[in-house]
Scaffold this motif. Structure first.
Motif, short mmCIF file in Angstrom:
data_model
loop_
_atom_site.label_atom_id
_atom_site.label_comp_id
_atom_site.label_asym_id
_atom_site.label_seq_id
_atom_site.Cartn_x
_atom_site.Cartn_y
_atom_site.Cartn_z
N GLN A 15 0.83 -1.20 0.00
CA GLN A 15 0.00 0.00 0.00
C GLN A 15 0.86 1.25 0.00
O GLN A 15 0.64 2.19 -0.78
CB GLN A 15 -0.92 0.00 1.23
CG GLN A 15 -2.06 -1.00 1.14
CD GLN A 15 -2.86 -1.03 2.42
OE1 GLN A 15 -2.37 -0.72 3.50
NE2 GLN A 15 -4.12 -1.41 2.30
N VAL A 16 1.87 1.26 0.87
CA VAL A 16 2.77 2.41 0.94
C VAL A 16 3.53 2.58 -0.36
O VAL A 16 3.69 3.68 -0.88
CB VAL A 16 3.74 2.27 2.14
CG1 VAL A 16 4.77 3.39 2.12
CG2 VAL A 16 2.96 2.31 3.44
N PRO A 201 8.30 2.97 21.94
CA PRO A 201 8.85 2.28 20.77
C PRO A 201 8.10 2.69 19.50
O PRO A 201 6.89 2.89 19.52
CB PRO A 201 8.62 0.80 21.11
CG PRO A 201 8.62 0.76 22.60
CD PRO A 201 7.94 2.04 23.03
N ASP A 202 8.84 2.79 18.41
CA ASP A 202 8.28 3.30 17.16
C ASP A 202 7.58 2.17 16.40
O ASP A 202 8.05 1.69 15.36
CB ASP A 202 9.41 3.91 16.31
CG ASP A 202 8.88 4.66 15.11
OD1 ASP A 202 7.65 4.83 15.00
OD2 ASP A 202 9.71 5.08 14.27
N ARG A 203 6.45 1.77 16.93
CA ARG A 203 5.64 0.73 16.28
C ARG A 203 4.18 0.93 16.68
O ARG A 203 3.87 1.54 17.71
CB ARG A 203 6.12 -0.67 16.67
CG ARG A 203 6.13 -0.95 18.17
CD ARG A 203 6.54 -2.38 18.45
NE ARG A 203 6.75 -2.62 19.89
CZ ARG A 203 6.93 -3.83 20.40
NH1 ARG A 203 6.92 -4.90 19.61
NH2 ARG A 203 7.12 -3.99 21.69
N TRP A 227 -2.88 11.28 22.49
CA TRP A 227 -1.52 11.29 22.00
C TRP A 227 -1.11 10.06 21.20
O TRP A 227 -1.32 8.93 21.59
CB TRP A 227 -0.55 11.52 23.13
CG TRP A 227 -0.65 10.60 24.32
CD1 TRP A 227 -1.64 9.72 24.63
CD2 TRP A 227 0.30 10.54 25.38
NE1 TRP A 227 -1.38 9.10 25.82
CE2 TRP A 227 -0.20 9.57 26.30
CE3 TRP A 227 1.50 11.16 25.65
CZ2 TRP A 227 0.49 9.24 27.47
CZ3 TRP A 227 2.19 10.84 26.81
CH2 TRP A 227 1.68 9.90 27.71
N GLY A 228 -0.50 10.36 20.05
CA GLY A 228 0.21 9.35 19.29
C GLY A 228 1.67 9.34 19.73
O GLY A 228 2.06 9.98 20.72
N ALA A 307 1.21 4.88 6.47
CA ALA A 307 2.47 4.23 6.79
C ALA A 307 2.77 4.24 8.28
O ALA A 307 3.33 3.27 8.82
CB ALA A 307 3.60 4.91 6.03
N PHE A 308 2.43 5.32 8.95
CA PHE A 308 2.78 5.50 10.37
C PHE A 308 1.58 6.02 11.16
O PHE A 308 1.65 7.11 11.74
CB PHE A 308 3.97 6.46 10.50
CG PHE A 308 5.15 6.09 9.66
CD1 PHE A 308 5.95 5.01 10.00
CD2 PHE A 308 5.45 6.81 8.50
CE1 PHE A 308 7.05 4.66 9.21
CE2 PHE A 308 6.53 6.47 7.71
CZ PHE A 308 7.34 5.39 8.06
N PRO A 309 0.49 5.27 11.21
CA PRO A 309 -0.71 5.78 11.89
C PRO A 309 -0.49 6.04 13.37
O PRO A 309 -1.19 6.87 13.97
CB PRO A 309 -1.73 4.66 11.65
CG PRO A 309 -0.91 3.43 11.41
CD PRO A 309 0.30 3.91 10.67
N HIS A 310 0.48 5.35 13.97
CA HIS A 310 0.70 5.50 15.41
C HIS A 310 1.38 6.81 15.77
O HIS A 310 1.42 7.18 16.94
CB HIS A 310 1.54 4.33 15.93
CG HIS A 310 2.88 4.20 15.30
ND1 HIS A 310 3.05 3.79 13.98
CD2 HIS A 310 4.14 4.40 15.78
CE1 HIS A 310 4.33 3.75 13.71
NE2 HIS A 310 5.03 4.12 14.76
#
Length: 436
Positions: A15-16, A201-203, A227-228, A307-310
Motif C-alpha cells: 500500500q505504501v 517504541p516506534d511501532r 496522543w500518538g 504508513a505510520f498511523p501511530h
C-alpha cells in the motif's frame, strides 16, 4: 499467527509503495491553496499585538493541533525517581564530562525507564545544552565503550547487529556521524540524547512505552483525540527538561531542542507545548513537521497516516487527501515557537520532505515573530544550497540527502551563538569558532 502478521506487513508495504509511486515531485503539480490565517482568531478578530496572540490565538491554534494532529496528553505523569548511573570526567580524552542518568516513571504496577546520556564541557559554569532523541540507542551516538546499551525494543537492523529487537555491541557508535559530540562540546555546549524507544517504541502497538500509563480500565489504545507516538516523544522531552532544571551544571534557560526527520516533528511539537525550551531546531522534518501540508508535495497526510498511523492521533486520518480541510497547517506550528529562535533545515535531495514547503512555512511563521519586534526569516526567496539565512528564524538547504550532518550542526551552533551571545559569557570556557 506469524504468517498472518507477515501477510499484513506485506500488504501494508504494498500500500505504501503504491502511494509512493503516485507522489508529486513537480512544482507545477502543486495545487492552489489558501493557508489558514495565523493572525485572525476563531471569532474573526484580527490579532494585532502579542497580548492578543498569547491570550487568544496561540491557545486556539495549540488546541487545534492537540485535537486534530498530535493528540492531547490525557494524564500528568511526573518523574518518580532519578538514578545517576555514572558521572565521569574523562570522556573524549578529557575534553568532556559524561553523565548517564535514568528517569524512572511509575504508576500502579507499571514502570518506565528513560535514560539520558550527556556530555558536558569541562567547566564549573552552567552550560547551554542541545537535547534530542536518537533512533537506535544512546550507545550509537559515539564510539564510547562506557555508554550503557539500551534494553528497550529497537527495530531490527541486522547490518548493525540489532536482531530480535535487541541491540548488541556491533551497533556501538554506528550513528556517530550524526552526533559530532567533540565539536559541540568544544563550542561550549553540552549535548544530551535519549533513545526515542525508551519513551515509546516506534511501532503501532500502544501496549508498551508511556501510553499504558494513561489508560483507564479496559482501554488498550489512545482515544481518537489522544496522543500518538510523536506527542509521547514530545512529552518525554518535557520530562527531560524537568530534570535539566534540577541539574546544577546545565543552564536550563538555554536548552535547545533538536530533532531530525520524525524526531524533528517531535522537537517542534515539544517546543510548541513547552516554552521552557529556549530554541528549537527542525532538521528535515517534512510532512507534519515543518513542511506545508496543503502543497501535497512529497509525503502527504494520506501517505504518512497509512504508513505510520501511530505517530498521530486518530483524528488526523480524516484529512487523508483532504489537506485543504485541515484547520491548521505547519506554519502555525512554527509560529507557536515565537518569539524563541527557530532553525529549519532542508536538503537538496530530500524532496520527500518538501524543502520548498519547509521554507515557505518558515516565511509565513515570521508574521508572528514580527508581532514581537523580531525579524523572523530575513529572506522571502529560498537561499542557494549551503548558504544559511539567519534572523530569529534561521533556514538552510544543504546539498545532499535526508540526513543530519556535521555541516548542519555547525550552523545550529553558529545560530545559537548569535542568539545566546556566548561571547559575553565566561572566558573560562573553550569556545570554538567556525568558518563557513
Amino acid at each position: 499467527m506469524r504468517h498472518c502478521v507477515l501477510l499484513l506487513s506485506l500488504i501494508c508495504s504494498l500500500q505504501v509503495g503504491a502511494q509512493r509511486s503516485d507522489v508529486n515531485y513537480e512544482e507545477k503539480e502543486v495545487p492552489g491553496y489558501n493557508l489558514p490565517e495565523l493572525l485572525v482568531s476563531k471569532s474573526g478578530r484580527k490579532i494585532k499585538n502579542t497580548k492578543r496572540w498569547e491570550k487568544v490565538r496561540r491557545p486556539e491554534i495549540l488546541k487545534l493541533f492537540q485535537q486534530e494532529v498530535y493528540g492531547k496528553i490525557p494524564v500528568e505523569i511526573a518523574i518518580d525517581e532519578v538514578v545517576v548511573h555514572e558521572q565521569a570526567g574523562d570522556a573524549f580524552d578529557g575534553l568532556a564530562k559524561r553523565r548517564q542518568v535514568e528517569l524512572v516513571f511509575r504508576k500502579d504496577d507499571k514502570k518506565l525507564n528513560v535514560e539520558i546520556l550527556m556530555y558536558l564541557p569541562q567547566t564549573t559554569d552552567k552550560v547551554p545544552l542541545f537535547v534530542g532523541y536518537n533512533f537506535s540507542g544512546n550507545h550509537t551516538v559515539a564510539d564510547d565503550p562506557d555508554i550503557r546499551l539500551t534494553e528497550s525494543w529497537v527495530r531490527d537492523n541486522p547490518s548493525l547487529g540489532i536482531v530480535h529487537n535487541q541491540v548488541t555491541e556491533q551497533s556501538r557508535g554506528a550513528k556517530s556521524e550524526r552526533w559530532p559530540i567533540r565539536t559541540i562540546v568544544e563550542a561550549g555546549y553540552g549535548v544530551a540524547t535519549i533513545y526515542c524507544g525508551d519513551v515509546d517504541p516506534d511501532r503501532d502497538n500502544f501496549q508498551d512505552g508511556i501510553h499504558p500509563f494513561s489508560y483507564e480500565l479496559g482501554q488498550f489504545r489512545p482515544g481518537h483525540d489522544e496522543w500518538g507516538t510523536i506527542a509521547a516523544w514530545a512529552w518525554g522531552l518535557t520530562k527531560a527538561m524537568d530534570y535539566f532544571e534540577t541539574d546544577t551544571e546545565i543552564d536550563s534557560s538555554q536548552v535547545i531542542v533538536v530533532g531530525h526527520s520524525r524526531l524533528g516533528k517531535a522537537a517542534l511539537w515539544a517546543a510548541a507545548l513547552d516554552q521552557r525550551f529556549a530554541m528549537c531546531v527542525s532538521n528535515n522534518s517534512g510532512c507534519m513537521g515543518a513542511a506545508l501540508s496543503r502543497r501535497q508535495f512529497g509525503e502527504t497526510v494520506g501517505i504518512i497516516t497509512h504508513a505510520f498511523p501511530h505517530w498521530f492521533c486518530e483524528n488526523l486520518t480524516k484529512y487523508s487527501s483532504r489537506e485543504d480541510k485541515l484547520p491548521v497547517d505547519q506554519h502555525m506550528l512554527l509560529a507557536l515557537i515565537a518569539p524563541r529562535p527557530l532553525y529549519v533545515t532542508s536538503a537538496t535531495e530530500d524532496l520527500w520532505a518538501d524543502p520548498k514547503g519547509e521554507f515557505l512555512s518558515a516565511v509565513e511563521a515570521g508574521k508572528v515573530y514580527r508581532l514581537y519586534g523580531q525579524e523572523g526569516l530575513p529572506v522571502t526567496e529560498m537561499p542557494e544550497p549551503d548558504n544559511p539565512a539567519f534572523g530569529t528564524i534561521g533556514y538552510h538547504i544543504r546539498t545532499g540527502k535526508h540526513n543530519i550532518t556535521p555541516y548542519d550542526w555547525l550552523q545550529f551552533i553558529d545560530f545559537a551563538n548569535a542568539h545566546f551571545k556566548l561571547e559575553e559569557l565566561s572566558e573560562n570556557r573553550a569556545w570554538f569558532s567556525f568558518q563557513d
